[in-house]
Write a protein that holds these residues in place. Structure first.
Motif, PDB file in Angstrom:
ATOM      1  N   VAL A 155       0.876  -1.177   0.000  1.00  0.00           N
ATOM      2  CA  VAL A 155       0.000   0.000   0.000  1.00  0.00           C
ATOM      3  C   VAL A 155       0.909   1.223   0.000  1.00  0.00           C
ATOM      4  CG1 VAL A 155      -1.856   1.212   1.175  1.00  0.00           C
ATOM      5  CG2 VAL A 155      -1.711  -1.291   1.328  1.00  0.00           C
ATOM      6  N   SER A 156       0.668   2.150  -0.944  1.00  0.00           N
ATOM      7  CA  SER A 156       1.573   3.285  -1.126  1.00  0.00           C
ATOM      8  C   SER A 156       0.811   4.591  -1.189  1.00  0.00           C
ATOM      9  CB  SER A 156       2.378   3.129  -2.422  1.00  0.00           C
ATOM     10  OG  SER A 156       3.095   1.927  -2.459  1.00  0.00           O
ATOM     11  N   ARG A 157       1.490   5.669  -0.833  1.00  0.00           N
ATOM     12  CA  ARG A 157       0.951   7.019  -1.000  1.00  0.00           C
ATOM     13  C   ARG A 157       0.953   7.386  -2.474  1.00  0.00           C
ATOM     14  NH1 ARG A 157       4.840  11.038  -1.881  1.00  0.00           N
ATOM     15  NH2 ARG A 157       7.012  10.373  -1.640  1.00  0.00           N
ATOM     16  N   ASP A 181       5.113   6.417   4.158  1.00  0.00           N
ATOM     17  CA  ASP A 181       4.946   6.444   2.706  1.00  0.00           C
ATOM     18  C   ASP A 181       4.171   5.229   2.218  1.00  0.00           C
ATOM     19  OD1 ASP A 181       6.319   8.799   2.583  1.00  0.00           O
ATOM     20  OD2 ASP A 181       8.088   8.000   1.571  1.00  0.00           O
ATOM     21  N   GLY A 182       4.072   4.206   3.055  1.00  0.00           N
ATOM     22  CA  GLY A 182       3.334   3.016   2.673  1.00  0.00           C
ATOM     23  C   GLY A 182       3.632   1.870   3.620  1.00  0.00           C
ATOM     24  N   LEU A 183       3.131   0.702   3.258  1.00  0.00           N
ATOM     25  CA  LEU A 183       3.277  -0.489   4.096  1.00  0.00           C
ATOM     26  C   LEU A 183       3.384  -1.710   3.191  1.00  0.00           C
ATOM     27  CD1 LEU A 183       3.156  -1.337   7.184  1.00  0.00           C
ATOM     28  CD2 LEU A 183       0.762  -1.951   6.728  1.00  0.00           C
ATOM     29  N   ILE A 184       4.317  -2.602   3.523  1.00  0.00           N
ATOM     30  CA  ILE A 184       4.523  -3.836   2.762  1.00  0.00           C
ATOM     31  C   ILE A 184       4.127  -5.021   3.625  1.00  0.00           C
ATOM     32  CG2 ILE A 184       6.209  -5.272   1.545  1.00  0.00           C
ATOM     33  CD1 ILE A 184       8.021  -2.737   1.452  1.00  0.00           C
ATOM     34  N   VAL A 185       3.331  -5.923   3.068  1.00  0.00           N
ATOM     35  CA  VAL A 185       3.108  -7.241   3.673  1.00  0.00           C
ATOM     36  C   VAL A 185       3.695  -8.250   2.707  1.00  0.00           C
ATOM     37  CG1 VAL A 185       1.435  -8.929   4.505  1.00  0.00           C
ATOM     38  CG2 VAL A 185       1.004  -6.479   4.840  1.00  0.00           C
ATOM     39  N   VAL A 213       6.318  -4.425   6.845  1.00  0.00           N
ATOM     40  CA  VAL A 213       7.377  -3.417   6.881  1.00  0.00           C
ATOM     41  C   VAL A 213       6.806  -2.048   6.522  1.00  0.00           C
ATOM     42  CG1 VAL A 213       9.657  -2.760   6.009  1.00  0.00           C
ATOM     43  CG2 VAL A 213       9.002  -5.191   6.096  1.00  0.00           C
ATOM     44  N   PRO A 214       6.830  -1.073   7.439  1.00  0.00           N
ATOM     45  CA  PRO A 214       6.470   0.301   7.078  1.00  0.00           C
ATOM     46  C   PRO A 214       7.526   0.887   6.134  1.00  0.00           C
ATOM     47  CG  PRO A 214       6.452  -0.026   9.466  1.00  0.00           C
ATOM     48  CD  PRO A 214       7.139  -1.209   8.876  1.00  0.00           C
ATOM     49  N   ILE A 215       7.075   1.715   5.187  1.00  0.00           N
ATOM     50  CA  ILE A 215       7.985   2.375   4.252  1.00  0.00           C
ATOM     51  C   ILE A 215       8.163   3.818   4.710  1.00  0.00           C
ATOM     52  CG2 ILE A 215       8.401   3.004   1.841  1.00  0.00           C
ATOM     53  CD1 ILE A 215       6.316   0.842   1.072  1.00  0.00           C
TER      54      ILE A 215
END
Length: 295
Positions: A155-157, A181-185, A213-215
């Motif tokens: 999920v990204s801005r 700035d976003g989040l990675i699963v 992981v938060p971006i």
């Protein structure tokens, strides 16, 4: 010793220079090994190899007992998403740059692949992510999109926007609101991809977990976390403009506040065949240049 294979589907990275010659050579080699050979439909169309049947994913699943993927990790990811539900095993021939999943160098094709076709190989199963995007409407909740991912859900801005705020729950427990700035699963397979570059840990493929992981998080205390792969992870868009979600680069843009991305373990797994003696740790040493240690 497992029985030898009967019918192989060949999937190629046809955009790469010289791919037609490479794919034709692999197809000829497979035929010489006694296999019936078909080409994935898009590969066949792009390469113009009319001597072989062209099959779509459904037909490959029904007719073939092996898929040979010639290309890089991107080609392997796309093929895995299409064929996982048919339980077709995959063999990766590396024609790309990195090759975490395509572990047979093109120059070693003949001496490596021939024993595997005869049944001398190691088989590995890897989990996949299954995701959806849901939106509340006056009539209830609509599912806007559903798909699979081998590596990750991101999920990204928006490109010209500031941070997004994301409300995250896991296994029906509230985790936190992240401003980032976003989040990675990511799956264990995807832990060596975008998640690694964003500061996440490497997960061995046999671990039953995801890495989140938060971006570029606003708070330095928002750190990567490893979560169990049962239940569901939900990510709600709380604030931010032009947010998007990517499932292995399959993108859905213009998410609204209140939209929820749901991530769970797929019922399908990827079957990957490796040469005898293959080691995940040796792959990490080669691909990540861990040169200090020797066997």
């Amino acid at each position: 010793m497992p029985s030898r294979f009967r019918h192989a589907a060949l999937v190629g990275k046809y955009q790469a220079p010289g791919s037609r010659k490479v794919i034709a050579g692999v197809a000829e080699f497979l035929g010489d090994q006694g296999l019936e050979v078909s080409l994935e439909a898009t590969t066949a169309q792009a390469c113009g190899l009319a001597d072989y049947a062209a099959l779509d994913a459904q037909a490959i699943g029904a007719q073939c007992d092996l898929a040979i993927v010639v290309g890089g990790d991107g080609t392997m990811l796309g093929t895995a998403r299409q064929l996982a539900r048919f339980n077709v095993p995959l063999v990766g021939i590396n024609q790309g740059r990195l090759g975490f999943m395509t572990d047979i160098p093109i120059g070693e094709l003949r001496e490596t692949l021939a024993p595997m076709i005869a049944g001398d190989y190691e088989e590995e199963h890897r989990t996949m992510l299954e995701g959806s995007v849901k939106r509340r409407t006056g009539a209830g909740i609509d599912t806007l999109y559903e798909t699979f991912a081998v590596n990750d859900v991101v999920v990204s801005r928006g490109a010209g926007a500031g941070m997004v705020e994301l409300r995250v729950s896991a296994q029906e427990h509230f985790v936190a609101n992240f401003r980032a700035d976003g989040l990675i699963v990511a799956s264990p397979t995807g832990s060596t991809a975008y998640a690694l570059s964003a500061g996440g840990p490497i997960l061995h493929p046999s671990i039953a977990g995801w890495v989140m992981v938060p971006i570029a998080a606003h708070s330095l205390s928002n750190r990567p976390i490893v979560l169990p792969d049962f239940g569901e992870i939900s990510i709600e868009i709380v604030a931010g403009r032009d947010a998007s979600v990517n499932f292995d680069h399959q993108s859905l843009a213009s998410l609204l506040h209140g939209d929820v991305i749901c991530v769970r373990r797929s019922e399908h797994r990827i079957r990957i065949l490796h040469p005898r003696g293959w080691s995940y740790y040796a792959t990490l040493r080669r691909k990540l240049f861990w040169n200090e240690g020797t066997e």
